[in-house]
Design a protein around this motif. Sequence first.
Motif, PDB file in Angstrom:
ATOM      1  N   GLY A 160       0.822  -1.203   0.000  1.00  0.00           N
ATOM      2  CA  GLY A 160       0.000   0.000   0.000  1.00  0.00           C
ATOM      3  C   GLY A 160       0.857   1.255   0.000  1.00  0.00           C
ATOM      4  N   ASP A 162       0.504   5.647  -0.072  1.00  0.00           N
ATOM      5  CA  ASP A 162      -0.475   6.731   0.033  1.00  0.00           C
ATOM      6  C   ASP A 162      -0.512   7.582  -1.226  1.00  0.00           C
ATOM      7  N   THR A 200     -11.144  -5.314  -1.548  1.00  0.00           N
ATOM      8  CA  THR A 200     -10.694  -4.303  -0.594  1.00  0.00           C
ATOM      9  C   THR A 200      -9.748  -4.971   0.402  1.00  0.00           C
ATOM     10  N   GLN A 210      -8.618   0.079   1.758  1.00  0.00           N
ATOM     11  CA  GLN A 210      -8.293   0.550   0.414  1.00  0.00           C
ATOM     12  C   GLN A 210      -8.802  -0.444  -0.627  1.00  0.00           C
ATOM     13  N   ASN A 237      -2.694  -1.260  -3.777  1.00  0.00           N
ATOM     14  CA  ASN A 237      -3.893  -0.411  -3.766  1.00  0.00           C
ATOM     15  C   ASN A 237      -3.964   0.409  -5.048  1.00  0.00           C
TER      16      ASN A 237
END
Length: 350
Positions: A160, A162, A200, A210, A237
Amino acid sequence: MNATDRVLVYGATGHTGRFVVDELRRRGLVPVLAGRSAVRLAAAPPRHADLDRRVVATDDPDGLRRALADVGAVVNCAGPFLDSALPLARAAVASGVHYLDVTAEQPAVQALYRELDAPARAAGVAVVPAMAFYGGLADLLVTAALDGGSRADEVEVAIGLDRWWPTAGTRVTGARNTATRLVIRGGELAELADPAPTRTWTYPAPLGEQAVVELPFSEVVTIDRHLDVGELRSYLNTAPLDDLHDAATPEPAATDERGRSAQRFVVDVRVRRGADTVRTWATGRDIYAVTAPIVVEGAVRLLDGRHRGPGAAAPGEVFDAADVLAALEHDAGALAVRTAQPRPRASISR
């Protein structure tokens, strides 16, 4: 000064290469700057002005061997690795030099394992591709989660970010690497379904829940190299993929004294054996910057003998995975690693 103090960094003036050079110096080693472009090497940062520089192309095997004549290891940061990995690794093996790279490209890792395992064993050196954020970090986390075991019924890796500020090298490599991605199904490497499955995933902080897509990187090939895994799924993600696919997204910008961007990451791993699942994850900052302590930790261990012998190997195969992760957390301060207690599979939210 001897060869065990010197590490040639190929692609030393690239974004990741500069982090690697700085980390080698922090660890007390002497980087040698190398690459294809004399212009780019001449424009190396002023803090690297005192370092040797060697211009050599990957299609010049004699030149590569000359460039490697007085070093103990080479770190390849020059993608696309489909083009650079085999020529540079072949020259390293022929020169009796350890080889590491930072590739996320599955076919490049497969080629090194296929072509150079026997020659590297004969030469007494190690060839360790994907010792990086993509590939190596997940491999080390999975290996450590198995705690000395080698068999897992199911492994899930969820990376993941951001956000993603891709480098020019990332974009070039993505355009070059068009091979069908591989996963593990029924204990064997198999092609990823088309379209790729989505779902998810609830990441640890700071990311939370996410949307993800199944998107395997080089960790699938490295894990398959040394672990017996029944099923392996790797996710990323989807939000940072929008950044990657947008041509207007800028390259990463330094936001601290170490040159790191503000990007945050989580690599979340779940390893199931029978009814028990171990969950372990690493968090940190800047996927390009964190690659430097990962690959340099590998170089240091190859040079000082803290490895499991010669050949073409995965990170968790050639190094003590738990010890490497501890060093990255406590000595380098590169990431934080956490592990949840094993629990029955049914209690894990899906």
